[in-house]
Design a protein around this motif. Sequence first.
Motif, PDB file in Angstrom:
ATOM      1  N   VAL A   1     -57.276  40.213  -8.416  1.00 55.83           N
ATOM      2  CA  VAL A   1     -58.545  40.604  -7.810  1.00 55.83           C
ATOM      3  C   VAL A   1     -58.335  40.732  -6.306  1.00 55.83           C
ATOM      4  CG1 VAL A   1     -60.974  40.015  -7.475  1.00 55.83           C
ATOM      5  CG2 VAL A   1     -59.828  39.393  -9.615  1.00 55.83           C
ATOM      6  N   PHE A   2     -58.771  41.845  -5.730  1.00 55.90           N
ATOM      7  CA  PHE A   2     -58.547  42.135  -4.310  1.00 55.90           C
ATOM      8  C   PHE A   2     -59.786  41.791  -3.476  1.00 55.90           C
ATOM      9  CE2 PHE A   2     -55.885  44.883  -6.863  1.00 55.90           C
ATOM     10  CZ  PHE A   2     -54.652  44.744  -6.266  1.00 55.90           C
ATOM     11  N   ASP A   3     -59.546  41.235  -2.302  1.00 56.79           N
ATOM     12  CA  ASP A   3     -60.648  40.881  -1.410  1.00 56.79           C
ATOM     13  C   ASP A   3     -61.396  42.114  -0.923  1.00 56.79           C
ATOM     14  OD1 ASP A   3     -59.872  38.291  -1.715  1.00 56.79           O
ATOM     15  OD2 ASP A   3     -59.440  37.910   0.397  1.00 56.79           O
ATOM     16  N   ASN A   4     -60.659  43.181  -0.615  1.00 53.52           N
ATOM     17  CA  ASN A   4     -61.240  44.412  -0.088  1.00 53.52           C
ATOM     18  C   ASN A   4     -60.942  45.582  -1.021  1.00 53.52           C
ATOM     19  OD1 ASN A   4     -62.190  43.156   2.328  1.00 53.52           O
ATOM     20  ND2 ASN A   4     -60.125  43.249   3.165  1.00 53.52           N
ATOM     21  N   PRO A   5     -61.698  46.670  -0.906  1.00 50.92           N
ATOM     22  CA  PRO A   5     -61.509  47.805  -1.813  1.00 50.92           C
ATOM     23  C   PRO A   5     -60.087  48.362  -1.773  1.00 50.92           C
ATOM     24  CG  PRO A   5     -63.559  48.039  -0.597  1.00 50.92           C
ATOM     25  CD  PRO A   5     -62.828  46.882   0.029  1.00 50.92           C
ATOM     26  N   VAL A   6     -59.657  48.905  -2.894  1.00 51.20           N
ATOM     27  CA  VAL A   6     -58.360  49.569  -3.003  1.00 51.20           C
ATOM     28  C   VAL A   6     -58.625  51.030  -3.348  1.00 51.20           C
ATOM     29  CG1 VAL A   6     -56.151  49.675  -4.207  1.00 51.20           C
ATOM     30  CG2 VAL A   6     -57.233  47.454  -3.769  1.00 51.20           C
ATOM     31  N   THR A   7     -58.428  51.897  -2.369  1.00 53.76           N
ATOM     32  CA  THR A   7     -58.619  53.328  -2.616  1.00 53.76           C
ATOM     33  C   THR A   7     -57.306  54.017  -2.962  1.00 53.76           C
ATOM     34  OG1 THR A   7     -58.438  53.780  -0.235  1.00 53.76           O
ATOM     35  CG2 THR A   7     -60.640  53.436  -1.117  1.00 53.76           C
ATOM     36  N   ASP A   8     -56.192  53.498  -2.435  1.00 54.98           N
ATOM     37  CA  ASP A   8     -54.877  54.065  -2.755  1.00 54.98           C
ATOM     38  C   ASP A   8     -54.284  53.291  -3.931  1.00 54.98           C
ATOM     39  OD1 ASP A   8     -55.143  55.842  -0.656  1.00 54.98           O
ATOM     40  OD2 ASP A   8     -54.222  54.478   0.775  1.00 54.98           O
ATOM     41  N   LYS A   9     -54.907  53.449  -5.095  1.00 61.56           N
ATOM     42  CA  LYS A   9     -54.536  52.642  -6.263  1.00 61.56           C
ATOM     43  C   LYS A   9     -53.119  52.916  -6.751  1.00 61.56           C
ATOM     44  CE  LYS A   9     -59.172  51.676  -8.087  1.00 61.56           C
ATOM     45  NZ  LYS A   9     -59.908  52.003  -6.867  1.00 61.56           N
ATOM     46  N   ALA A  10     -52.683  54.160  -6.702  1.00 66.97           N
ATOM     47  CA  ALA A  10     -51.343  54.491  -7.190  1.00 66.97           C
ATOM     48  C   ALA A  10     -50.270  53.805  -6.358  1.00 66.97           C
ATOM     49  CB  ALA A  10     -51.139  56.003  -7.196  1.00 66.97           C
ATOM     50  N   ASP A  11     -50.416  53.831  -5.032  1.00 66.80           N
ATOM     51  CA  ASP A  11     -49.424  53.187  -4.166  1.00 66.80           C
ATOM     52  C   ASP A  11     -49.364  51.686  -4.428  1.00 66.80           C
ATOM     53  OD1 ASP A  11     -48.638  55.502  -2.977  1.00 66.80           O
ATOM     54  OD2 ASP A  11     -49.772  55.212  -1.129  1.00 66.80           O
ATOM     55  N   VAL A  12     -50.512  51.073  -4.625  1.00 62.44           N
ATOM     56  CA  VAL A  12     -50.543  49.639  -4.892  1.00 62.44           C
ATOM     57  C   VAL A  12     -49.919  49.334  -6.252  1.00 62.44           C
ATOM     58  CG1 VAL A  12     -52.061  47.662  -5.302  1.00 62.44           C
ATOM     59  CG2 VAL A  12     -52.517  49.219  -3.397  1.00 62.44           C
ATOM     60  N   GLU A  13     -50.287  50.105  -7.265  1.00 64.69           N
ATOM     61  CA  GLU A  13     -49.760  49.850  -8.612  1.00 64.69           C
ATOM     62  C   GLU A  13     -48.242  50.014  -8.665  1.00 64.69           C
ATOM     63  OE1 GLU A  13     -50.403  51.465 -13.206  1.00 64.69           O
ATOM     64  OE2 GLU A  13     -51.984  51.790 -11.712  1.00 64.69           O
TER      65      GLU A  13
ATOM     66  N   GLY B   1     -54.181  48.247 -15.841  1.00 73.53           N
ATOM     67  CA  GLY B   1     -55.443  48.957 -15.932  1.00 73.53           C
ATOM     68  C   GLY B   1     -56.354  48.543 -14.790  1.00 73.53           C
ATOM     69  N   TRP B   2     -56.961  49.523 -14.111  1.00 69.40           N
ATOM     70  CA  TRP B   2     -57.870  49.245 -12.994  1.00 69.40           C
ATOM     71  C   TRP B   2     -59.290  49.095 -13.525  1.00 69.40           C
ATOM     72  CZ3 TRP B   2     -56.537  48.229  -8.036  1.00 69.40           C
ATOM     73  CH2 TRP B   2     -55.236  48.555  -7.639  1.00 69.40           C
ATOM     74  N   ILE B   3     -59.945  48.002 -13.165  1.00 68.92           N
ATOM     75  CA  ILE B   3     -61.299  47.720 -13.602  1.00 68.92           C
ATOM     76  C   ILE B   3     -62.083  47.126 -12.438  1.00 68.92           C
ATOM     77  CG2 ILE B   3     -60.672  47.381 -16.027  1.00 68.92           C
ATOM     78  CD1 ILE B   3     -60.617  44.402 -15.559  1.00 68.92           C
ATOM     79  N   LYS B   4     -63.381  46.950 -12.645  1.00 70.60           N
ATOM     80  CA  LYS B   4     -64.212  46.236 -11.685  1.00 70.60           C
ATOM     81  C   LYS B   4     -64.385  44.805 -12.168  1.00 70.60           C
ATOM     82  CE  LYS B   4     -65.401  49.034  -8.327  1.00 70.60           C
ATOM     83  NZ  LYS B   4     -65.093  48.723  -6.910  1.00 70.60           N
ATOM     84  N   ASP B   5     -64.070  43.864 -11.300  1.00 68.09           N
ATOM     85  CA  ASP B   5     -64.305  42.473 -11.632  1.00 68.09           C
ATOM     86  C   ASP B   5     -65.814  42.228 -11.705  1.00 68.09           C
ATOM     87  OD1 ASP B   5     -63.166  39.714 -11.938  1.00 68.09           O
ATOM     88  OD2 ASP B   5     -64.413  39.351 -10.172  1.00 68.09           O
ATOM     89  N   TYR B   6     -66.213  41.164 -12.388  1.00 70.53           N
ATOM     90  CA  TYR B   6     -67.632  40.821 -12.507  1.00 70.53           C
ATOM     91  C   TYR B   6     -68.263  40.607 -11.136  1.00 70.53           C
ATOM     92  CZ  TYR B   6     -71.794  38.697 -14.618  1.00 70.53           C
ATOM     93  OH  TYR B   6     -73.085  38.417 -15.022  1.00 70.53           O
ATOM     94  N   SER B   7     -67.451  40.239 -10.150  1.00 71.65           N
ATOM     95  CA  SER B   7     -67.933  40.048  -8.776  1.00 71.65           C
ATOM     96  C   SER B   7     -68.191  41.364  -8.066  1.00 71.65           C
ATOM     97  CB  SER B   7     -66.905  39.239  -7.974  1.00 71.65           C
ATOM     98  OG  SER B   7     -65.696  39.988  -7.841  1.00 71.65           O
ATOM     99  N   GLY B   8     -67.742  42.486  -8.668  1.00 67.99           N
ATOM    100  CA  GLY B   8     -67.882  43.793  -8.051  1.00 67.99           C
ATOM    101  C   GLY B   8     -66.648  44.238  -7.289  1.00 67.99           C
ATOM    102  N   ARG B   9     -65.657  43.364  -7.166  1.00 69.22           N
ATOM    103  CA  ARG B   9     -64.443  43.710  -6.423  1.00 69.22           C
ATOM    104  C   ARG B   9     -63.452  44.472  -7.306  1.00 69.22           C
ATOM    105  NH1 ARG B   9     -62.581  38.074  -3.990  1.00 69.22           N
ATOM    106  NH2 ARG B   9     -63.216  37.418  -6.084  1.00 69.22           N
ATOM    107  N   ASP B  10     -62.552  45.193  -6.644  1.00 69.78           N
ATOM    108  CA  ASP B  10     -61.498  45.908  -7.370  1.00 69.78           C
ATOM    109  C   ASP B  10     -60.540  44.908  -8.008  1.00 69.78           C
ATOM    110  OD1 ASP B  10     -62.332  48.522  -6.948  1.00 69.78           O
ATOM    111  OD2 ASP B  10     -61.293  48.669  -5.028  1.00 69.78           O
ATOM    112  N   ARG B  11     -60.093  45.243  -9.201  1.00 71.03           N
ATOM    113  CA  ARG B  11     -59.220  44.347  -9.958  1.00 71.03           C
ATOM    114  C   ARG B  11     -58.267  45.183 -10.796  1.00 71.03           C
ATOM    115  NH1 ARG B  11     -61.928  40.357 -14.424  1.00 71.03           N
ATOM    116  NH2 ARG B  11     -60.305  40.566 -16.010  1.00 71.03           N
TER     117      ARG B  11
END
Length: 407
Positions: free
Chosen positions: A170-182, A198-208
């Motif tokens: 789970v990431f503290d801040n948004p991840v827009t460059d998902k491919a580079d991170v993955e 697999g990229w999903i939204k955590d229940y907290s609303g953060r990127d996961r």
Amino acid sequence: MPTAPHPATGAAAKRSPGRRGRLLTVGAGAAGLAVLLSACSGGGSDDGKGGSGTQAAAPARAEISVNLKGRQAAAGKPVTVTLAKGGLKEVSVTAAKGAALTGKVSSDGRTWTSKRVAAPGTAYQVKATTKEGGSATAAFTTAAAAKVNKLTLAPGKGTTVGVGQPLSIVFDNPVTDKADVERALKVSTSNDTVGSWGWIKDYSGRDRIDWRPKDYWRSGTQVRLKADLNGIDSGGGFFVRDYDTNFTIGAAQIVKVDLATKKLRLERDGKVVNTVPMSAGTPGGDKRSWGGTTVLMAKEGTIRMNSETVGLGDAYDKMVDHSMRLTWSGMYAHAAPWNAAYFGNANRSSGCIGMSDSNASWLYGQVRAGDPFEVTGPGHKGVPDAGNGYGAWNLSWAKWQDLSALD
């Protein structure tokens, strides 16, 4: 006019000792000049027998250019070192703390490119040597990150977990460059387990992002994650460190909850360990249980449960023993002695799976985080989202793979 004494006569030497000292000084200078001229004459050859010859020429200094320069160079980019003339033999790019960027020389021998990007707020030393024997150095410092992205890893390092536990970030801040991170996330297993991110939204609303196998893990599998994220710009901030974690898969345990029979069964290695009566969520409204597959997130012991925190008004507010969390939205398996009349007879809870004190205590002692709870039968409210706990198992393998940012 008197004639001056000849400098070579002994009488002149005796009459003028100061003059003699000056003559000796001149003589020494003349000898030094003769050696210098001889050394520069180039007339001799060094045949290994003591003869004088020409000195070996110093290696030519190589001329390089580096794409990152100065004290505020842009982080998040690969380092390239280009040679003006000749061929590169070796290049090192080393951070002040000793970490090095590895890289590769191009096919024409002129350019070296690092495999990883330069990290923010880091001083680098560059050294290049050439096939012709030359060398060159350079230095630069990257600008500090204006915003840093951090993450939370599950499961914990060195833990043993159940066969349904995904590797979850789970990431503290948004991840827009998902491919580079993955691409920077490398999973290895002791038995070449097939799996996917697999990229999903955590229940907290953060990127996961979660990594789950195609099927449940095999018991005994050793899993390792190397996240080479330092220097990558996620779009919501730079990562400023790498991560390395590992965990082990424990016994193959599955908890099967049957809403039709109102019974819970623990299976281990395909064999039934025990079956106990229970009462699940009340059908027909907001108090229904989740169906499908949930995963035991944590064994929380005795906790306060307040219905208002899960949107059920003031239905209950009590301390509950042997609590085993299944979703972020508040579904648990736990002791519910106040519902004793319904165990094995009717589903009358507020959404959780309730058991007697003794049965809940027994189950609490048997299960571990990562064990799947498979809920079947009528009257549930559907399956939880993948980010509401660990609900990835409610997606088909094909649909889960589609959630990867990579082809």
